[in-house]
Every structure is written in structure tokens, then in C-alpha cells.
Enzyme design. Structure first.
Site, short mmCIF file in Angstrom:
data_model
loop_
_atom_site.label_atom_id
_atom_site.label_comp_id
_atom_site.label_asym_id
_atom_site.label_seq_id
_atom_site.Cartn_x
_atom_site.Cartn_y
_atom_site.Cartn_z
N CYS A 95 0.84 -1.21 0.00
CA CYS A 95 0.00 0.00 0.00
C CYS A 95 0.87 1.25 0.00
CB CYS A 95 -0.92 -0.03 1.22
SG CYS A 95 -1.94 1.44 1.33
N CYS A 114 -0.47 4.14 2.14
CA CYS A 114 -0.34 3.96 3.60
C CYS A 114 1.12 4.17 4.03
CB CYS A 114 -0.73 2.55 4.03
SG CYS A 114 -2.18 1.89 3.25
N ASP A 115 2.05 3.64 3.25
CA ASP A 115 3.44 3.57 3.72
C ASP A 115 4.41 4.47 2.96
OD1 ASP A 115 2.57 1.58 5.46
OD2 ASP A 115 2.94 -0.02 4.02
#
Ligand code: NAP
Length: 297
Positions: free
Chosen positions: A129, A132-133
Site C-alpha cells: 500500500c 499507507c506507507d
């Protein structure tokens, strides 16, 4: 007793909730993680009709609030099993529920590449992701693996933070939209590594590189990267439903555009079912179709 239980609170499930409530039904939506589904990780949706730009989070939040506002009940519980009969029994980690009609809208999850130590290195440089990261890799070099829209979007997103983004694809033609490929080609910090596959994650405790092999020349190259973003598509997660519906050889629930599974009163909507096009629009369409059919049960 619910009229309709919907398993999964992604685009298909929440849309089914909206349609079920508007049909005057008592609706329960069950979700094992958080509502929103896969789209929550998309930074910018630009192909949903009528919305030129909207973030995945905003889109999902809007759907959730709409379903709840219309009267759907939402419970964050993992479904463990489903039993068919005159009514359907749904057993979760916390409770047992009964309904007249069931809509399975469990979507799909990220497909792993299958590299050695891939799972062990999640959180140590391997991610599925980018939104997200990605921020953890500010000013660093990273690799994105895949050639679909997700990989292209991830590469574009990461190119805003990272020093260099390598996009590694096993062919020289992309499956994703040409428009997005063209944008990436204009970016100075994006490098295309085509006709190539990842063969090894380098680094002991943290990722320090990725070994790739050119499938045409067999040439091996070690890319010095601290992040590896795997975006090679999704796979379904339908094993708990095998007693009540049929799955195809890839694990998708067999259902057509009517969302009917062949088991009376059980419908499959969105990415979890067999279909040719898995898009936000088709997930929403399935939610509507399934709920309108389920409302007649
Ligand atoms: P996808 O379209 O299935 O693409 C997966 C990519 O990964 C393909 O390029 C495939 O290569 C490659 N791949 C698969 N298995 C591989 C393996 N073992 N090793 C190396 N490469 C592998 O998946 P996606 O990009 O996640 O998209 C899923 C669906 O969501 C698509 O319908 C997509 O259009 C949609 N989507 C839409 C948007 C948007 O519209 N904004 C954003 C994201 C996703 P090959 O091409 O060689 O098969």
C-alpha cells in the site's frame, strides 16, 4: 432477524446497504477490518462518473455515512461461517445472526508475489500500500512491481516523495491506462525496468535492495532500494463460503451480472464474484443490483 445481511463494507457492500435501506429493509453490514474496502487506499479517483476528483477515503466515508444515515446497522465483526436454510445463519467472531437474504461483498485482497521472505519483510521495507506507507520512504529510492493501474498510481504517488522510483513490470506493455504511463515517462525520477521480474529481496533486517532479472536477456541487476511496493493485483478471500456457493478455479464466487449465485437468497456483489471488469463503478452497480434482488426475497 434481518431482511438482509451484507458481508463486506467496501463499495459494493455499502452501495447494497444504501439500496437495501431505501427498499425499506432491515439491513446489517458486517466488516472484518474497517469500512471502505480497497478504494480507501487510492489517493485520487478520477474515473467515477460525476466526480472528476475525489480521494478514496472521502469517497468511502461518503458511502458509509449515506448507508448509516439511511438506517443500515454496521458491526465490525469477522464472519466465520454461513449456513443456508429457510433463513441464512451468519456466525461471526462475536455473535450469530439470521437473515432472509445474504449479500457477499468481500472484495479481494492484495496478491503476494511469492518471493522468499516477502511476508517476513512486510513493515521492514515491503509494502502492498503506497498511500499507507509511502511517506516512510521520503527522499529514498523505491521499487514498484506491477503493470496495472494500481502499480502506475502507486509509482506516481511515490514519485512525489521519493528520490527515485523504479517501476518493474514483467512485460514491455502496461495493463494499466496509457495516460498514466505517459505521465510517468515525463517524470525525471521514475525509471522503467521492463521485461523484468523480481527474484530476491536483499537486506537482512530491512530491505536494502531488490534483485531483478530481465526475462529476455537473463541479465541480473541489483537495485539499491529501501522500499518495495508490490502491486500485482488482487485475489479473492471466499473460502468460508464454499458450503453455500460455488467458486471458480481462481476462488471467485460464480455469479453473473444479476449477482445471483445459484443458491436462492444468496448474492455476490463486487470484486469477489466472477466478472470481466473490476472497477469502482461496477462494484457500485453490483451493490445496487444485488440489493434490489435481495429485497424481493
Ligand atoms: P491488475 O490490473 O490485475 O494488474 C496486475 C499487474 O500485475 C499486471 O500488469 C500483471 O502483469 C502484473 N502481475 C500479476 N501477477 C504478477 C506476477 N506474479 N509477477 C509479476 N507481475 C505480475 O491489478 P491492479 O493494478 O491492482 O488493478 C485491479 C483492478 O482495479 C483493475 O481493473 C484496475 O483497472 C482497477 N483499478 C482502477 C484504478 C482507477 O481506475 N483509478 C486504480 C487502481 C486499480 P500482466 O499485465 O503481464 O498480466
Amino acid at each position: 432477524m434481518y431482511d438482509m445481511i451484507i458481508i463486506g463494507a467496501g463499495t459494493a457492500g455499502l452501495t447494497a446497504g444504501i439500496y437495501g435501506c431505501r427498499a425499506g429493509k432491515k439491513v446489517l453490514i458486517l466488516e472484518q477490518t474497517t469500512y471502505g474496502g480497497q478504494i480507501i487506499n487510492t489517493p485520487d479517483i478520477e474515473n467515477y462518473p460525476g466526480m472528476a476528483h475525489v480521494s478514496g477515503f472521502q469517497f468511502a466515508q461518503g458511502l458509509y455515512e449515506q448507508a448509516i444515515g439511511l438506517g443500515a446497522e454496521y458491526k465490525p465483526e469477522k464472519v466465520l461461517s454461513v449456513t443456508d436454510g429457510d433463513t441464512k445463519q451468519v456466525k461471526t467472531s462475536e455473535n450469530e445472526y439470521e437473515c432472509k437474504a445474504l449479500i457477499i461483498a468481500t472484495g479481494a485482497k492484495n496478491r503476494p508475489l511469492g518471493l522468499e521472505r516477502e511476508q517476513e519483510m512486510v513493515g521492514a521495507g515491503v509494502s502492498y500500500c503506497a498511500t499507507c506507507d509511502g511517506a516512510f520512504f521520503r527522499k529514498k529510492d523505491v521499487a514498484v512491481i506491477g503493470g496495472g493501474n494500481t502499480a502506475l498510481e502507486d509509482a506516481a504517488f511515490l514519485s512525489n516523495y521519493c528520490n527515485r522510483v523504479y517501476i518493474i513490470h514483467r512485460r514491455d506493455q502496461f495493463r494499466g491506462d496509457e495516460k498514466d504511463v505517459a505521465v510517468l515517462r515525463e517524470k525525471e525520477n521514475v525509471s522503467f525496468v521492463l521485461d523484468s521480474v523480481a527474484t530476491e529481496i536483499l537486506g537482512e533486517d530491512m530491505v536494502t535492495g531488490l534483485r531483478v532479472k530481465n526475462v529476455k536477456t537473463d541479465e541480473i541487476t541489483d537495485l539499491q532500494v529501501s522500499g518495495i511496493f508490490i502491486a500485482i493485483g488482487q485475489m479473492p478471500d471466499n473460502q468460508i463460503f464454499t458450503d453455500v456457493v460455488s467458486l471458480d478455479d481462481q476462488g471467485y464466487i460464480i455469479a453473473d451480472e444479476t449477482c445471483e449465485t445459484g443458491t436462492p437468497g444468496i448474492y455476490a456483489a463486487g470484486d469477489c464474484r466472477t466478472k470481466g471488469v473490476r472497477q469502482l463503478t461496477t462494484a457500485a452497480a453490483d451493490g445496487a443490483v444485488a440489493a434490489l434482488a435481495a429485497a424481493k426475497v
